[in-house]
Design an enzyme around this catalytic site. Structure first.
Site, PDB file in Angstrom:
ATOM      1  CG  ASP A  67      26.017  18.747   4.202  1.00  0.00           C
ATOM      2  OD1 ASP A  67      26.447  19.812   4.115  1.00  0.00           O
ATOM      3  OD2 ASP A  67      25.639  18.206   3.072  1.00  0.00           O
ATOM      4  CG  ASN A 128      24.895  10.775  -5.956  1.00  0.00           C
ATOM      5  OD1 ASN A 128      25.653  11.384  -5.464  1.00  0.00           O
ATOM      6  ND2 ASN A 128      24.626  10.022  -4.433  1.00  0.00           N
ATOM      7  CG  HIS A 130      25.515  14.570  -2.667  1.00  0.00           C
ATOM      8  ND1 HIS A 130      25.860  12.820  -2.347  1.00  0.00           N
ATOM      9  CD2 HIS A 130      26.322  15.017  -2.497  1.00  0.00           C
ATOM     10  CE1 HIS A 130      26.623  13.535  -2.187  1.00  0.00           C
ATOM     11  NE2 HIS A 130      27.050  14.257  -2.122  1.00  0.00           N
ATOM     12  CD  GLU A 135      23.407  10.221  -0.902  1.00  0.00           C
ATOM     13  OE1 GLU A 135      23.808  11.285  -2.194  1.00  0.00           O
ATOM     14  OE2 GLU A 135      24.906  10.205   0.124  1.00  0.00           O
TER      15      GLU A 135
HETATM   16  C1  GLP Z   1      29.136  16.116  -0.475  1.00  0.00           C
HETATM   17  C2  GLP Z   1      29.025  16.658   0.505  1.00  0.00           C
HETATM   18  C3  GLP Z   1      28.614  18.171   0.087  1.00  0.00           C
HETATM   19  C4  GLP Z   1      29.525  18.241  -1.374  1.00  0.00           C
HETATM   20  C5  GLP Z   1      29.874  16.620  -2.163  1.00  0.00           C
HETATM   21  C6  GLP Z   1      30.939  16.656  -3.163  1.00  0.00           C
HETATM   22  O1  GLP Z   1      29.259  14.881   0.295  1.00  0.00           O
HETATM   23  N1  GLP Z   1      27.787  16.619   1.489  1.00  0.00           N
HETATM   24  O2  GLP Z   1      28.350  19.009  -0.144  1.00  0.00           O
HETATM   25  O3  GLP Z   1      28.731  18.907  -2.313  1.00  0.00           O
HETATM   26  O4  GLP Z   1      30.371  15.627  -1.041  1.00  0.00           O
HETATM   27  O5  GLP Z   1      32.211  16.665  -2.385  1.00  0.00           O
HETATM   28  P1  GLP Z   1      33.464  16.811  -3.346  1.00  0.00           P
HETATM   29  O6  GLP Z   1      33.558  18.614  -3.035  1.00  0.00           O
HETATM   30  O7  GLP Z   1      34.645  16.433  -1.963  1.00  0.00           O
HETATM   31  O8  GLP Z   1      33.485  16.673  -4.447  1.00  0.00           O
END
Ligand code: GLP
Length: 237
Positions: A67, A128, A130, A135
């Site tokens: 992304d 959540n 995702h 989402e």
């Molecule tokens: C972000 C990214 C995801 C990621 C997730 C968890 O917003 N878009 O690809 O896996 O949220 O983030 P983190 O690894 O900082 O907990």
């Protein structure tokens, strides 16, 4: 889904980096799906260290990131492109022209299939549920598209990456869809630390796809490993 527990973040990240190196050694033209966020940072550190010590050859490897934010320049300090260049790409011999991010123009899913499809997909997970920026509410057959970020995700990401300033976090991103992710041949999802405990407990219980919990899509994939650390969950699964 296979669950693998590790002592801590270091051990979990070491394992995942070794899996990636194995993938590249078996196929020097491997196509990797990569993730951003705080979770893979140590894994990328291990991969960078490996390159300086062992010179694993990334010159023919391609990557497709999950992304990218919309509404900030490609090379903004907070863009995922900048994150990947800093944490990994600048530290190994991957060719930058072989590293891809979705944008509004590049027909990302076609680009991925023309390259041969993703061999190995690395995922983190949002509190959540995702994956990528899919989402809750994302459809099972979703492909790469523009998505609105939830308030919760904006708040979490502001704390981690934008000095807590919610006003700096973009409200939209472009993300591979759930179907795009499911096309990968092999998937490793990492969940580290206390903030993901409830999320992983929920994932363990999933039997079917639940539109309100996007990571549940993974239950129907034939080759998924969930790598977690003791801080996230101390139970054997
Ligand atoms: C972000 C990214 C995801 C990621 C997730 C968890 O917003 N878009 O690809 O896996 O949220 O983030 P983190 O690894 O900082 O907990």
């Amino acid at each position: 889904m296979k669950f693998l527990k590790f002592e801590n973040e270091i051990e979990a990240s070491k394992y995942v980096s070794q899996e990636i190196i194995k993938e590249i050694k078996e196929n020097n033209k491997a196509i990797l799906g990569l993730a951003t966020g705080s979770t893979p940072i140590k894994t990328y550190e291990f991969l960078s260290k490996d390159f300086s010590l062992n010179k694993t050859d990334w010159s023919k490897v391609s990557s497709f990131n999950l992304d990218e934010y919309l509404g900030i320049p490609e090379y903004d300090e907070q863009s995922y492109r900048t994150f990947m260049n800093k944490t990994l790409f600048n530290n190994i011999n991957i060719k930058l022209e072989n590293t891809h991010f979705p944008n509004k123009e590049n027909n990302y899913d076609d680009l991925i299939s023309k390259a041969g499809g993703i061999d190995f997909q690395l995922l983190g997970i949002g509190v959540n549920g995702h994956i990528g920026f899919n989402e809750p509410g994302s459809l099972e057959n979703s492909l790469t598209r523009v998505v609105d970020l939830t308030e919760e995700t904006i708040e979490v990401n502001a704390k981690k990456f934008f000095d807590g300033d919610i006003s700096l976090v973009p409200h939209q991103a472009i993300s591979m869809g759930l179907k795009s992710i499911m096309r990968a041949k092999k998937i490793i999802l990492m969940a580290l630390g206390k903030s993901k405990t409830e999320t992983i407990k929920k994932l363990i219980k999933c039997k079917n796809f639940d539109i309100n919990f996007p990571a549940s899509i993974l239950v129907s994939h034939p080759n998924v490993t969930i790598v977690y650390d003791k801080e996230c969950l101390n139970n054997e699964i």
